[in-house]
Design a protein around this motif. Structure first.
Motif, PDB file in Angstrom:
ATOM      1  N   LEU A  23       0.051 -15.398  -4.289  1.00  0.00           N
ATOM      2  CA  LEU A  23      -0.199 -15.149  -2.866  1.00  0.00           C
ATOM      3  C   LEU A  23       0.253 -13.749  -2.464  1.00  0.00           C
ATOM      4  CD1 LEU A  23      -1.044 -16.155  -0.060  1.00  0.00           C
ATOM      5  CD2 LEU A  23       1.248 -17.114   0.201  1.00  0.00           C
ATOM      6  N   ALA A  24       1.444 -13.365  -2.913  1.00  0.00           N
ATOM      7  CA  ALA A  24       1.970 -12.035  -2.583  1.00  0.00           C
ATOM      8  C   ALA A  24       1.086 -10.929  -3.162  1.00  0.00           C
ATOM      9  CB  ALA A  24       3.396 -11.898  -3.108  1.00  0.00           C
TER      10      ALA A  24
ATOM     11  N   VAL B  36      -0.834  -8.059  -0.877  1.00  0.00           N
ATOM     12  CA  VAL B  36      -0.602  -6.630  -1.109  1.00  0.00           C
ATOM     13  C   VAL B  36      -1.899  -5.935  -1.521  1.00  0.00           C
ATOM     14  CG1 VAL B  36       0.594  -4.965  -2.588  1.00  0.00           C
ATOM     15  CG2 VAL B  36       1.827  -6.929  -1.659  1.00  0.00           C
ATOM     16  N   PHE B  37      -2.657  -6.572  -2.409  1.00  0.00           N
ATOM     17  CA  PHE B  37      -3.925  -5.977  -2.834  1.00  0.00           C
ATOM     18  C   PHE B  37      -4.894  -5.833  -1.661  1.00  0.00           C
ATOM     19  CE2 PHE B  37      -8.303  -6.664  -4.422  1.00  0.00           C
ATOM     20  CZ  PHE B  37      -8.460  -5.450  -5.077  1.00  0.00           C
ATOM     21  N   GLY B  38      -4.953  -6.870  -0.820  1.00  0.00           N
ATOM     22  CA  GLY B  38      -5.845  -6.821   0.331  1.00  0.00           C
ATOM     23  C   GLY B  38      -5.499  -5.687   1.280  1.00  0.00           C
TER      24      GLY B  38
ATOM     25  N   ALA C 103       0.925  -5.688  -9.665  1.00  0.00           N
ATOM     26  CA  ALA C 103       1.570  -6.378 -10.785  1.00  0.00           C
ATOM     27  C   ALA C 103       3.078  -6.469 -10.582  1.00  0.00           C
ATOM     28  CB  ALA C 103       1.260  -5.645 -12.087  1.00  0.00           C
ATOM     29  N   ALA C 104       3.691  -5.395 -10.094  1.00  0.00           N
ATOM     30  CA  ALA C 104       5.134  -5.397  -9.861  1.00  0.00           C
ATOM     31  C   ALA C 104       5.520  -6.429  -8.810  1.00  0.00           C
ATOM     32  CB  ALA C 104       5.589  -4.001  -9.431  1.00  0.00           C
ATOM     33  N   VAL C 105       4.717  -6.532  -7.754  1.00  0.00           N
ATOM     34  CA  VAL C 105       4.991  -7.526  -6.708  1.00  0.00           C
ATOM     35  C   VAL C 105       4.946  -8.933  -7.291  1.00  0.00           C
ATOM     36  CG1 VAL C 105       4.060  -8.582  -4.607  1.00  0.00           C
ATOM     37  CG2 VAL C 105       4.236  -6.100  -4.782  1.00  0.00           C
ATOM     38  N   GLY C 106       3.946  -9.197  -8.127  1.00  0.00           N
ATOM     39  CA  GLY C 106       3.833 -10.522  -8.728  1.00  0.00           C
ATOM     40  C   GLY C 106       4.987 -10.833  -9.657  1.00  0.00           C
ATOM     41  N   ILE C 107       5.362  -9.880 -10.501  1.00  0.00           N
ATOM     42  CA  ILE C 107       6.445 -10.104 -11.467  1.00  0.00           C
ATOM     43  C   ILE C 107       7.779 -10.319 -10.759  1.00  0.00           C
ATOM     44  CG2 ILE C 107       7.795  -9.002 -13.300  1.00  0.00           C
ATOM     45  CD1 ILE C 107       5.170  -7.647 -14.196  1.00  0.00           C
ATOM     46  N   VAL C 108       8.060  -9.491  -9.765  1.00  0.00           N
ATOM     47  CA  VAL C 108       9.331  -9.601  -9.035  1.00  0.00           C
ATOM     48  C   VAL C 108       9.410 -10.930  -8.296  1.00  0.00           C
ATOM     49  CG1 VAL C 108      10.680  -8.658  -7.136  1.00  0.00           C
ATOM     50  CG2 VAL C 108       9.683  -7.125  -8.830  1.00  0.00           C
TER      51      VAL C 108
END
Length: 227
Positions: A68-69, A73-75, A35-40
């Motif tokens: 996409l990011a 990261v999740f993968g 979630a942090a990666v997506g928000i940033v």
């Protein structure tokens, strides 16, 4: 076609949800990190959009890049969690080899000893890769014996040997796939097929195991005891 797509989507969503639950058991922070990666990512692109007076365009681009990011990261964290669960389990290396990708043919357990140290075989454009898992000292003997056995029919093909583990000179399970993909490709496709055919004729541990003749005992029947 529409019915087929709608039936496939719930299956994919269930698979993603299942992967998330399995990952969260090992990596409790996976949800917060993703979630942090997506928000940033979205925030940075949106801020740039306001700065250059194109907030809508950069907002849409930021949303797509954020998704996409998050997926990347999740993968990676899911893959790391899966390796963590498999590590130390018998046959873990074979599971990784079977998912290396197209162009590779894997034969699990081509050699094994009474201590359950095992050698798996993968064949691709890099040649033959023998992967051993178990006690390093015993596995080296298994690898040498398997090389000698194959030398009669594939003497002109490069053979690489790998011992899975965290010790010196060994390859960690999580790096096994990457290690194979980094090997130089020296064989053309037709030769890979020929090598596979030769090795298939040589047989493996399962095909070489003796099978008792005669009909199999029916359900509930006792096997005769040896005298």
């Amino acid at each position: 076609m529409a019915r087929k797509e709608t039936s496939e989507n719930p299956g994919r969503l269930k698979q993603i949800a299942l992967t998330y639950r399995m990952t969260k058991k090992v990596d409790s922070k996976v949800g917060l990190v993703v979630a942090a990666v997506g928000i940033v990512t979205f925030g940075v692109l949106l801020a740039i959009g306001f700065w250059i007076d194109h907030p809508i365009y950069l907002g849409i681009l930021g949303f797509l890049l954020a998704f996409l990011a998050m997926a990347i990261v999740f993968g990676r964290r899911a893959e790391r969690a899966a390796f963590g669960q498999m590590e130390g389990q018998p046959g873990a290396a074979a599971a990784v080899l079977e998912n290396v990708g197209r162009g590779w043919t894997t034969t699990p357990a081509v050699a094994m000893n009474r201590n359950q140290d095992v050698v798996h075989r993968a064949v691709g454009k890099a040649g033959i890769v023998l992967v051993g898992e178990g006690n390093p000292n015993r596995v080296k003997g298994l690898l040498a014996a398997e090389k000698k056995r194959m030398a009669r029919i594939v003497a002109d093909v490069p053979v690489h040997d790998i011992v899975v583990g965290d010790g010196e000179g060994q390859v960690p399970l999580k790096k096994l796939r990457t290690t194979l993909l980094k090997l130089p490709r020296v064989l053309p496709g037709p030769q890979v097929t020929t090598v596979n055919d030769r090795l298939r004729a040589l047989g493996d541990l399962m095909s070489n195991m003796p099978i008792p003749k005669g009909p199999l005992p029916g359900k509930g029947m006792r096997m005769p005891k040896g005298r």
